[in-house]
Design a protein around this motif. Sequence first.
Motif, PDB file in Angstrom:
ATOM      1  N   ALA A   1     -40.004  70.707 108.191  1.00 43.65           N
ATOM      2  CA  ALA A   1     -40.081  70.391 106.764  1.00 43.65           C
ATOM      3  C   ALA A   1     -40.460  71.576 105.886  1.00 43.65           C
ATOM      4  O   ALA A   1     -39.873  71.744 104.809  1.00 43.65           O
ATOM      5  N   PRO A   2     -41.448  72.425 106.268  1.00 44.76           N
ATOM      6  CA  PRO A   2     -41.818  73.526 105.365  1.00 44.76           C
ATOM      7  C   PRO A   2     -40.645  74.432 105.021  1.00 44.76           C
ATOM      8  O   PRO A   2     -40.392  74.729 103.844  1.00 44.76           O
ATOM      9  N   GLU A   3     -39.898  74.875 106.039  1.00 40.86           N
ATOM     10  CA  GLU A   3     -38.768  75.769 105.777  1.00 40.86           C
ATOM     11  C   GLU A   3     -37.603  75.032 105.110  1.00 40.86           C
ATOM     12  O   GLU A   3     -36.890  75.602 104.271  1.00 40.86           O
ATOM     13  N   ASN A   4     -37.399  73.759 105.472  1.00 43.01           N
ATOM     14  CA  ASN A   4     -36.317  72.990 104.840  1.00 43.01           C
ATOM     15  C   ASN A   4     -36.576  72.776 103.349  1.00 43.01           C
ATOM     16  O   ASN A   4     -35.677  72.954 102.516  1.00 43.01           O
ATOM     17  N   MET A   5     -37.803  72.405 103.011  1.00 43.22           N
ATOM     18  CA  MET A   5     -38.147  72.193 101.603  1.00 43.22           C
ATOM     19  C   MET A   5     -38.067  73.506 100.815  1.00 43.22           C
ATOM     20  O   MET A   5     -37.596  73.536  99.676  1.00 43.22           O
TER      21      MET A   5
ATOM     22  N   GLY B   1     -38.640  66.656 108.193  1.00 41.06           N
ATOM     23  CA  GLY B   1     -39.312  67.231 109.351  1.00 41.06           C
ATOM     24  C   GLY B   1     -38.418  67.384 110.557  1.00 41.06           C
ATOM     25  O   GLY B   1     -38.675  68.226 111.422  1.00 41.06           O
ATOM     26  N   LYS B   2     -37.345  66.591 110.644  1.00 40.21           N
ATOM     27  CA  LYS B   2     -36.480  66.606 111.822  1.00 40.21           C
ATOM     28  C   LYS B   2     -35.113  67.255 111.583  1.00 40.21           C
ATOM     29  O   LYS B   2     -34.355  67.470 112.529  1.00 40.21           O
TER      30      LYS B   2
ATOM     31  N   ILE C   1     -47.181  70.803 103.051  1.00 37.82           N
ATOM     32  CA  ILE C   1     -46.099  70.251 103.872  1.00 37.82           C
ATOM     33  C   ILE C   1     -46.056  71.050 105.165  1.00 37.82           C
ATOM     34  O   ILE C   1     -45.759  72.246 105.141  1.00 37.82           O
ATOM     35  N   ARG C   2     -46.334  70.405 106.300  1.00 39.33           N
ATOM     36  CA  ARG C   2     -46.534  71.165 107.533  1.00 39.33           C
ATOM     37  C   ARG C   2     -45.778  70.646 108.748  1.00 39.33           C
ATOM     38  O   ARG C   2     -45.669  71.343 109.737  1.00 39.33           O
ATOM     39  N   SER C   3     -45.299  69.422 108.729  1.00 36.40           N
ATOM     40  CA  SER C   3     -44.763  68.815 109.941  1.00 36.40           C
ATOM     41  C   SER C   3     -43.335  69.258 110.252  1.00 36.40           C
ATOM     42  O   SER C   3     -42.485  69.343 109.370  1.00 36.40           O
ATOM     43  N   GLY C   4     -43.088  69.540 111.527  1.00 40.49           N
ATOM     44  CA  GLY C   4     -41.745  69.870 111.996  1.00 40.49           C
ATOM     45  C   GLY C   4     -41.091  71.011 111.232  1.00 40.49           C
ATOM     46  O   GLY C   4     -41.704  72.043 110.966  1.00 40.49           O
TER      47      GLY C   4
END
Length: 366
Positions: free
Chosen positions: A324-328, A84-85, A319-322
């Motif tokens: 995280a969605p685009e990173n995953m 997320g970060k 997966i929604r926080s920070g």
Amino acid sequence: MAKKKNMFDLYKELSHLTDNRRKQGKRHPVDLVVILVILGIMNGYDGYRAIGDFIVRNREELICIFKPKEDNLPSYSTIRRVMGKTDFNELCSIFEKWAVNNITIKEKEWISLDGKSISGTFPEKAHKFVNLVSLFCVDKKLVFSVGKVDNKSNEIPKVQELIKKSPLTKVIFITDAMHCQTKTISEIIKKESSYVLQVKENQKFLFKKVKFIAEHLPAISSDITEEKNRGRLEKREVTLHKECLDLKHYGWKNIKFVVKVKRTVKHKSGKISKETAYFITNLREKASVFNKGIRSHWRIENSLHYIKDVTFNEDRLKIRSGSAPENMALLRTFVLNIFRKNKYVDIKQTIRLLAGRIPLMVSLLR
């Protein structure tokens, strides 16, 4: 043009990621967490808890390979915080560096550009999704670059940005009608490349002129193919027409030809459906080249978007926080690239065959 450089060390590159967590209580470095997420995805685990289970199940082997401090590995909650970060743009830079070192693009190779929204990233009522645009090498089925669409924008400026910063030159960019824009054409020409852009009524003036050329002027080249697939008989008729209405005076630079694609499908039931599409291009080739290239554009849907949704459950994950969605999502694309670069074709079968073989999977990351 992409050329192979020095040996790419993924684990070393991940160590350059900025750790944006608060200082207190940090026990596991970002690079270790990200590499474990990648391995979890490679083994068929998807969400945070699932990847946490993967780490628990393979704890001894992972400790032996990565030798973390205190002989301890991150939990699923640590994975959630890190993903997320972590800065998406930093992760993208590492992805693109891997691509430059591992994907060789030849002249006149077809490059498809298209976006994909991740449906599970926001509540249904919000109607806001994380949207990633991919620069996809059609023949190799590999992604060369990825960009995130800004929440208050659309795919158009992001596609133009990906083309602009891409090291690729003398290739053929193909996109759908949304990206039939004069600025997009300008960016492609700066890359000494060719474009094949679909034209629809979102560009009313251009569509009218293009349709007139395709319907009323003689073809300088034509190609017809027939194929039976899943009980359907598909006939594709492609004709190439010289642009003769001086569209450059209206801002449409360097258009040389208009391509007409007429598709007729006879279904099992006997029903016949027809559709016609129009394209503009500066590429000097025969109609047969356009027939094959335009059809292959949709590999980005079947070989990238479909695989991420069906095999990796991308749209179903909440997966929604920070970041995280685009990173995953980016790491799933990374895994696809890694498998395909190592000649694994059927992704679902590959996961079944390689699952649990941690040293082998680690060797694929180098």
